[in-house]
Design an enzyme around this catalytic site. Structure first.
Site, mmCIF file in Angstrom:
data_model
loop_
_atom_site.group_PDB
_atom_site.id
_atom_site.type_symbol
_atom_site.label_atom_id
_atom_site.label_comp_id
_atom_site.label_asym_id
_atom_site.label_seq_id
_atom_site.Cartn_x
_atom_site.Cartn_y
_atom_site.Cartn_z
ATOM 1 N N LYS A 236 0.910 -1.221 -0.029
ATOM 2 C CA LYS A 236 -0.108 0.044 -0.013
ATOM 3 C C LYS A 236 1.137 1.094 0.086
ATOM 4 O O LYS A 236 1.882 1.232 0.910
ATOM 5 C CB LYS A 236 -0.810 -0.028 1.300
ATOM 6 C CG LYS A 236 -1.843 -1.244 1.328
ATOM 7 C CD LYS A 236 -2.672 -1.167 2.708
ATOM 8 C CE LYS A 236 -3.485 0.157 2.815
ATOM 9 N NZ LYS A 236 -4.066 -0.089 4.279
HETATM 10 C C1 E4P Z 1 -7.405 0.604 4.571
HETATM 11 O O1 E4P Z 1 -6.876 0.201 3.772
HETATM 12 C C2 E4P Z 1 -7.125 1.944 5.444
HETATM 13 O O2 E4P Z 1 -5.848 1.891 5.976
HETATM 14 C C3 E4P Z 1 -8.255 2.001 6.481
HETATM 15 O O3 E4P Z 1 -9.279 1.750 6.118
HETATM 16 C C4 E4P Z 1 -8.120 3.297 7.099
HETATM 17 O O4 E4P Z 1 -9.246 3.530 7.892
HETATM 18 P P1 E4P Z 1 -9.386 4.482 9.215
HETATM 19 O O5 E4P Z 1 -9.911 5.675 8.733
HETATM 20 O O6 E4P Z 1 -10.255 3.969 10.229
HETATM 21 O O7 E4P Z 1 -8.049 4.771 9.739
#
Ligand code: E4P
Length: 222
Positions: A86
């Site tokens: 990612k």
């Molecule tokens: C997923 O890939 C993201 O990192 C995640 O859903 C972010 O979520 P949050 O807004 O709860 O941190």
């Protein structure tokens, strides 16, 4: 539609894996640091509960281009296939996405707050795009932006899949599934919230009690 779990909790993944059709697992640095485990422990435990065909996503932490590419190579070397890095869509991240795709690595563009950021990451070859739906709602209508993105990708024939992320409730997930989203990544507790309707258990209890009263047992098989 791909249902991905957003968690560092391997036990929660195992349980949902046995119950639902799960495509894979995403993590991010916050999720990992909150888990109390090292990234290596999270990776080891997750790879034990995932099958080879399920996808696993870990995030580059470095913020500079060279560091992101180094993190990406390390992450993608964790298993022979279905491993994705990612990469946040900063300028350095977008540059790193081009390099990683030229090297054939699996890439999810993340920390996306607008349809335009996502679209440009798709042009750089990102396989997945993760708009932060709930956080986007602080700046406007997150669900509407993701619907726009789906249209922008379709009319331009870009193959990137949108994996909507940062969900806080099942309604947000529901709206995007209805809009034809390719994937969602959802915390286990939000997934369970979509499954466990109280009415279902009330109905099942009624059936069991009626059966017990009529036949003196709680199973079909005698
Ligand atoms: C997923 O890939 C993201 O990192 C995640 O859903 C972010 O979520 P949050 O807004 O709860 O941190």
């Amino acid at each position: 539609m791909e249902l991905i779990l957003d968690t560092a909790d391997a036990a929660a993944v195992k349980e949902l894996n046995e119950t639902l059709a799960i495509t894979g697992v995403t993590t991010n640095p916050t999720i990992i640091t909150k888990s109390g485990k090292t990234p290596e422990q999270v990776a080891d435990q997750m790879l034990e509960v995932l099958s080879d065909d399920q996808l696993f996503f870990m995030q580059a932490v470095a913020e500079d281009y060279e560091g992101i590419v180094r993190d990406a190579r390390t992450i993608c070397a964790l298993r022979p296939k279905n491993m994705y890095v990612k990469i946040p869509v900063t300028p350095a991240g977008l540059k790193a996405i081009k390099t990683c795709k030229a090297e054939g690595l699996g890439v999810l563009a993340t920390a996306i707050y607008s349809a335009d950021e996502a679209f440009l990451a798709a042009m750089n070859g990102a396989d997945y795009l993760a708009p932060y739906v709930n956080r986007m709602c602080n700046y406007g209508d997150g669900v509407a932006q993701v619907k726009d993105l789906l249209q922008m990708l379709a009319v331009n024939g870009l193959p990137a899949k949108v994996v909507a992320a940062s969900f806080k409730n099942g309604n947000q997930v529901h709206e995007l599934i209805k809009a034809g989203i390719q994937a969602v990544t959802v915390p286990p507790e939000v997934v369970w919230g979509m499954v466990k309707h109280p009415g279902t258990q009330i109905a099942v209890t009624e059936f069991t009690e009626a059966w017990q009263a009529a036949f003196g047992r709680t199973t079909f098989a005698a």
